[in-house]
Structure formats: structure tokens, C-alpha cells
Scaffold this motif. Sequence first.
Motif, PDB file in Angstrom:
ATOM      1  N   ASN A 271       9.868 -42.446  25.103  1.00  0.00           N
ATOM      2  CA  ASN A 271       9.808 -43.156  26.379  1.00  0.00           C
ATOM      3  C   ASN A 271       9.201 -44.547  26.200  1.00  0.00           C
ATOM      4  O   ASN A 271       9.703 -45.527  26.760  1.00  0.00           O
ATOM      5  CB  ASN A 271       9.023 -42.356  27.416  1.00  0.00           C
ATOM      6  CG  ASN A 271       9.817 -41.185  27.947  1.00  0.00           C
ATOM      7  OD1 ASN A 271      11.024 -41.261  28.117  1.00  0.00           O
ATOM      8  ND2 ASN A 271       9.143 -40.085  28.196  1.00  0.00           N
ATOM      9  N   ILE A 272       8.128 -44.639  25.421  1.00  0.00           N
ATOM     10  CA  ILE A 272       7.510 -45.943  25.172  1.00  0.00           C
ATOM     11  C   ILE A 272       8.465 -46.817  24.360  1.00  0.00           C
ATOM     12  O   ILE A 272       8.627 -48.003  24.640  1.00  0.00           O
ATOM     13  CB  ILE A 272       6.163 -45.793  24.442  1.00  0.00           C
ATOM     14  CG1 ILE A 272       5.197 -44.937  25.250  1.00  0.00           C
ATOM     15  CG2 ILE A 272       5.544 -47.161  24.162  1.00  0.00           C
ATOM     16  CD1 ILE A 272       3.956 -44.496  24.477  1.00  0.00           C
TER      17      ILE A 272
ATOM     18  N   LYS B 241       6.704 -33.503  24.784  1.00  0.00           N
ATOM     19  CA  LYS B 241       7.757 -33.808  25.753  1.00  0.00           C
ATOM     20  C   LYS B 241       7.144 -34.232  27.088  1.00  0.00           C
ATOM     21  O   LYS B 241       6.176 -33.655  27.553  1.00  0.00           O
ATOM     22  CB  LYS B 241       8.653 -32.586  25.985  1.00  0.00           C
ATOM     23  CG  LYS B 241       9.364 -32.097  24.749  1.00  0.00           C
ATOM     24  CD  LYS B 241      10.521 -32.968  24.380  1.00  0.00           C
ATOM     25  CE  LYS B 241      11.239 -32.379  23.168  1.00  0.00           C
ATOM     26  NZ  LYS B 241      12.377 -33.132  22.779  1.00  0.00           N
ATOM     27  N   SER B 242       7.766 -35.230  27.689  1.00  0.00           N
ATOM     28  CA  SER B 242       7.377 -35.696  29.016  1.00  0.00           C
ATOM     29  C   SER B 242       8.236 -34.984  30.046  1.00  0.00           C
ATOM     30  O   SER B 242       9.126 -34.208  29.700  1.00  0.00           O
ATOM     31  CB  SER B 242       7.583 -37.211  29.117  1.00  0.00           C
ATOM     32  OG  SER B 242       6.769 -37.878  28.177  1.00  0.00           O
ATOM     33  N   GLY B 243       8.019 -35.283  31.300  1.00  0.00           N
ATOM     34  CA  GLY B 243       8.763 -34.651  32.384  1.00  0.00           C
ATOM     35  C   GLY B 243      10.262 -34.868  32.313  1.00  0.00           C
ATOM     36  O   GLY B 243      11.038 -34.058  32.810  1.00  0.00           O
ATOM     37  N   ASN B 244      10.687 -35.969  31.677  1.00  0.00           N
ATOM     38  CA  ASN B 244      12.123 -36.256  31.583  1.00  0.00           C
ATOM     39  C   ASN B 244      12.777 -35.619  30.349  1.00  0.00           C
ATOM     40  O   ASN B 244      13.945 -35.843  30.073  1.00  0.00           O
ATOM     41  CB  ASN B 244      12.361 -37.771  31.577  1.00  0.00           C
ATOM     42  CG  ASN B 244      11.820 -38.462  30.346  1.00  0.00           C
ATOM     43  OD1 ASN B 244      11.175 -37.855  29.497  1.00  0.00           O
ATOM     44  ND2 ASN B 244      12.077 -39.750  30.251  1.00  0.00           N
ATOM     45  N   GLY B 245      12.007 -34.833  29.578  1.00  0.00           N
ATOM     46  CA  GLY B 245      12.555 -34.142  28.418  1.00  0.00           C
ATOM     47  C   GLY B 245      12.454 -34.925  27.118  1.00  0.00           C
ATOM     48  O   GLY B 245      12.748 -34.394  26.060  1.00  0.00           O
TER      49      GLY B 245
ATOM     50  N   LYS C 152      15.912 -30.549  16.071  1.00  0.00           N
ATOM     51  CA  LYS C 152      15.123 -30.170  17.242  1.00  0.00           C
ATOM     52  C   LYS C 152      13.825 -29.479  16.834  1.00  0.00           C
ATOM     53  O   LYS C 152      13.296 -28.676  17.554  1.00  0.00           O
ATOM     54  CB  LYS C 152      15.930 -29.238  18.155  1.00  0.00           C
ATOM     55  CG  LYS C 152      17.163 -29.859  18.745  1.00  0.00           C
ATOM     56  CD  LYS C 152      16.802 -30.783  19.871  1.00  0.00           C
ATOM     57  CE  LYS C 152      18.068 -31.303  20.521  1.00  0.00           C
ATOM     58  NZ  LYS C 152      17.818 -32.252  21.537  1.00  0.00           N
ATOM     59  N   GLU C 153      13.337 -29.795  15.634  1.00  0.00           N
ATOM     60  CA  GLU C 153      12.114 -29.166  15.168  1.00  0.00           C
ATOM     61  C   GLU C 153      10.956 -29.528  16.092  1.00  0.00           C
ATOM     62  O   GLU C 153      10.910 -30.608  16.639  1.00  0.00           O
ATOM     63  CB  GLU C 153      11.758 -29.638  13.751  1.00  0.00           C
ATOM     64  CG  GLU C 153      12.773 -29.280  12.715  1.00  0.00           C
ATOM     65  CD  GLU C 153      13.767 -30.399  12.450  1.00  0.00           C
ATOM     66  OE1 GLU C 153      14.425 -30.334  11.418  1.00  0.00           O
ATOM     67  OE2 GLU C 153      13.903 -31.302  13.268  1.00  0.00           O
TER      68      GLU C 153
END
Length: 133
Positions: free
Chosen positions: A108-109, A98-102, A5-6
Amino acid sequence: KDKGKETVKDVAPTTPIQNHAEILYVVDQFYQHRIATNPIAFKTFDKEKSYSQSILELDKLIRIDKYTLDEIKSVLNFAVNDSFWQDQVYSLARLRRKSGNGETKFKNIYLKFKASTKQQDAMDAWAAEMEEK
């Protein structure tokens, strides 16, 4: 702290970036394409700063997130040609944010790219099956 989770600030390269020339080539191709397709958006483009940040970002996608350079190239090619993503990716330096969905923008792409690839494979298989009949 969770392993894997760096954040961008947590992990800096301690050795020279592996595949630096290949990463630089990908960065250069991306920005050349983006500038050619939307020159107004890049009117005040700071090449040195953008390239430097982008190289570090792609290095982190490889070292930390464990994507291959081939996966990155395929996903970026998909992004600049996708009707939605082409307007969402102007800088490689923000792919791990990070995007809105975490999830990160890159993930996401990547997921959209994988879904479109599976859909294309299914359509190709169906077409081949129809040709056999």
C-alpha cells in the motif's frame, strides 16, 4: 497452495540473510529517525527484538516479495515523510501484514509512493515545458 502466497510463517531463511549489513543499516536509520521525531512513542522500545524482527521482515520483502533494497529504502523514506504514512509506520516488523484491502502495508505504501512519483514527474515535465515557452 498458491505459489507466491507464502506467509511469514511459511518461509524462513534457509541460508544467512543476504545483504545483512545493508539491511541492518536501513533498519537502524529508520528507527533512529522514528525515535528522534517521536521519542514518547518509543519510550519502551526493545531495540534488540525490534531490530531482529525488522531485519527478517525486510529480508522477506526482498526474497519473497521481490522488492529491491533500493525500493525499500525509497518507500520507507517516503513513508516517514508523508503526512498520512508517518503516523502509520512505527515498526518495520509488520510491513508484510495484510491491510483491510487485502494488500500488505508495504505494498500500500509502495503504490502511494509510485503514484506520488508519477505525479511529481508530470509536474516537473509541465514546469520544463512552461520554461521552454
